[in-house]
Design a protein around this motif. Structure first.
Motif, PDB file in Angstrom:
ATOM      1  N   ALA A  96     -11.307  -1.207  -6.866  1.00 26.70           N
ATOM      2  CA  ALA A  96     -10.771  -1.304  -5.657  1.00 26.70           C
ATOM      3  C   ALA A  96     -10.720  -2.476  -4.519  1.00 26.70           C
ATOM      4  O   ALA A  96      -9.677  -3.072  -4.105  1.00 26.70           O
ATOM      5  N   THR A 111      -8.613  -5.613  -6.690  1.00 25.68           N
ATOM      6  CA  THR A 111      -7.191  -5.209  -6.347  1.00 25.68           C
ATOM      7  C   THR A 111      -6.644  -5.403  -4.883  1.00 25.68           C
ATOM      8  O   THR A 111      -5.605  -5.998  -4.842  1.00 25.68           O
ATOM      9  N   SER A 112      -7.599  -4.927  -3.874  1.00 25.39           N
ATOM     10  CA  SER A 112      -7.133  -5.199  -2.512  1.00 25.39           C
ATOM     11  C   SER A 112      -7.334  -6.525  -2.251  1.00 25.39           C
ATOM     12  O   SER A 112      -6.404  -7.070  -1.220  1.00 25.39           O
ATOM     13  N   PHE A 113      -8.308  -7.276  -2.658  1.00 25.56           N
ATOM     14  CA  PHE A 113      -8.639  -8.658  -1.964  1.00 25.56           C
ATOM     15  C   PHE A 113      -8.534  -9.797  -2.720  1.00 25.56           C
ATOM     16  O   PHE A 113      -8.341 -10.975  -2.524  1.00 25.56           O
ATOM     17  N   ASP A 156     -11.894   4.274  -0.018  1.00 27.09           N
ATOM     18  CA  ASP A 156     -11.042   3.560   0.830  1.00 27.09           C
ATOM     19  C   ASP A 156     -11.599   3.347   2.064  1.00 27.09           C
ATOM     20  O   ASP A 156     -11.284   2.235   2.711  1.00 27.09           O
ATOM     21  N   VAL A 200     -13.583  -0.013   1.085  1.00 27.78           N
ATOM     22  CA  VAL A 200     -12.415  -1.031   1.183  1.00 27.78           C
ATOM     23  C   VAL A 200     -12.306  -1.452   2.705  1.00 27.78           C
ATOM     24  O   VAL A 200     -12.264  -2.621   3.107  1.00 27.78           O
ATOM     25  N   ARG A 201     -12.243  -0.525   3.412  1.00 26.64           N
ATOM     26  CA  ARG A 201     -11.953  -0.981   4.930  1.00 26.64           C
ATOM     27  C   ARG A 201     -13.116  -1.699   5.560  1.00 26.64           C
ATOM     28  O   ARG A 201     -13.028  -2.546   6.219  1.00 26.64           O
ATOM     29  N   ARG A 221     -12.948  -5.128   4.438  1.00 27.28           N
ATOM     30  CA  ARG A 221     -11.975  -5.870   5.109  1.00 27.28           C
ATOM     31  C   ARG A 221     -12.414  -6.463   6.352  1.00 27.28           C
ATOM     32  O   ARG A 221     -11.953  -7.461   6.767  1.00 27.28           O
TER      33      ARG A 221
END
Length: 76
Positions: A24, A27-29, A66, A69-70, A73
């Motif tokens: 995750a 993929t996100s960053f 999630d 991930v936040r 971020r």
């Protein structure tokens, strides 16, 4: 750039969780991260650190990819 370390309990079978979080984050960053590493542990550990600061600890937080991930971020 940020380095993320995921320390997980091998005897507890947390490898799949660690891989889910790693996937995750990458993929996100992607290119915003220097590395997302997996570190083996024991005694029920599942901790995610961003540049050495704990952003998730199973002992204190509800497991939610999630949310992890936040939290990462916010460190970017």
């Amino acid at each position: 750039m940020t380095t993320v370390e995921i320390e997980y309990c091998v005897p507890c079978g947390f490898l799949s969780r660690a891989e889910d979080v790693q996937h995750a984050l990458l993929t996100s960053f992607g290119e915003e991260l220097d590395a997302v590493t997996l570190e083996t542990g024991d005694r029920g550990v599942f901790i995610v650190r961003a540049d050495g600061d704990v952003v998730f600890d199973k002992q204190q937080d509800e497991y939610d990819v999630d949310e992890i991930v936040r939290s990462v971020r916010e460190r970017l």
